[in-house]
Design a protein around this motif. Structure first.
Motif, PDB file in Angstrom:
ATOM      1  N   ARG A   1       0.832  -1.214   0.000  1.00 58.65           N
ATOM      2  CA  ARG A   1       0.000   0.000   0.000  1.00 58.65           C
ATOM      3  C   ARG A   1       0.862   1.257   0.000  1.00 58.65           C
ATOM      4  O   ARG A   1       0.511   2.263  -0.616  1.00 58.65           O
ATOM      5  CB  ARG A   1      -0.919  -0.011   1.215  1.00 58.65           C
ATOM      6  N   LEU A   2       2.008   1.186   0.655  1.00 56.25           N
ATOM      7  CA  LEU A   2       2.906   2.340   0.694  1.00 56.25           C
ATOM      8  C   LEU A   2       3.579   2.605  -0.655  1.00 56.25           C
ATOM      9  O   LEU A   2       4.166   3.661  -0.847  1.00 56.25           O
ATOM     10  CB  LEU A   2       3.969   2.150   1.784  1.00 56.25           C
ATOM     11  N   ARG A   3       3.478   1.656  -1.557  1.00 58.47           N
ATOM     12  CA  ARG A   3       4.047   1.832  -2.901  1.00 58.47           C
ATOM     13  C   ARG A   3       3.026   2.380  -3.896  1.00 58.47           C
ATOM     14  O   ARG A   3       3.301   2.463  -5.080  1.00 58.47           O
ATOM     15  CB  ARG A   3       4.593   0.504  -3.418  1.00 58.47           C
TER      16      ARG A   3
ATOM     17  N   ARG B   1      -0.176   6.284  -0.552  1.00 62.04           N
ATOM     18  CA  ARG B   1       0.893   6.323   0.452  1.00 62.04           C
ATOM     19  C   ARG B   1       0.681   7.373   1.540  1.00 62.04           C
ATOM     20  O   ARG B   1       0.690   7.064   2.724  1.00 62.04           O
ATOM     21  CB  ARG B   1       2.237   6.565  -0.243  1.00 62.04           C
ATOM     22  N   GLU B   2       0.503   8.624   1.150  1.00 62.56           N
ATOM     23  CA  GLU B   2       0.394   9.705   2.136  1.00 62.56           C
ATOM     24  C   GLU B   2      -0.842   9.554   3.006  1.00 62.56           C
ATOM     25  O   GLU B   2      -0.782   9.784   4.222  1.00 62.56           O
ATOM     26  CB  GLU B   2       0.435  11.070   1.453  1.00 62.56           C
TER      27      GLU B   2
ATOM     28  N   LEU C   1      -0.143   6.709   5.477  1.00 61.33           N
ATOM     29  CA  LEU C   1       0.790   7.143   6.530  1.00 61.33           C
ATOM     30  C   LEU C   1       0.094   8.028   7.551  1.00 61.33           C
ATOM     31  O   LEU C   1       0.295   7.876   8.762  1.00 61.33           O
ATOM     32  CB  LEU C   1       1.989   7.868   5.915  1.00 61.33           C
TER      33      LEU C   1
END
Length: 69
Positions: A43-45, A49-50, A53
């Motif tokens: 998911r962070l890719r 992402r933001e 986070l």
């Protein structure tokens, strides 16, 4: 990173996995725990992402605050 620093980091990260309840919730199934972490990394890719986070940072801060109380 020196060996002692890395060992401390790994212990602290393991503590976070336990603190999140993943050990109990999965019955200590390490394949499931790794799958959850792999899913989060995927998911962070993405373009999310933001947002991810921000969401996880808020939830983590709340969990730390609740633990202090």
């Amino acid at each position: 990173m020196k060996r002692r620093e890395r060992t401390r980091q790994l212990i602290e990260l393991g503590g976070l996995v336990a603190k999140a309840g993943l050990v109990d919730l999965t019955g200590d199934d390490r394949a499931v725990i790794l799958g959850v972490l792999v899913d989060a990394a995927a998911r962070l890719r993405t373009a999310e992402r933001e947002a991810a986070l921000t969401l996880w940072r808020r939830r983590g801060a709340r969990a730390f605050a609740e633990d202090r109380e």
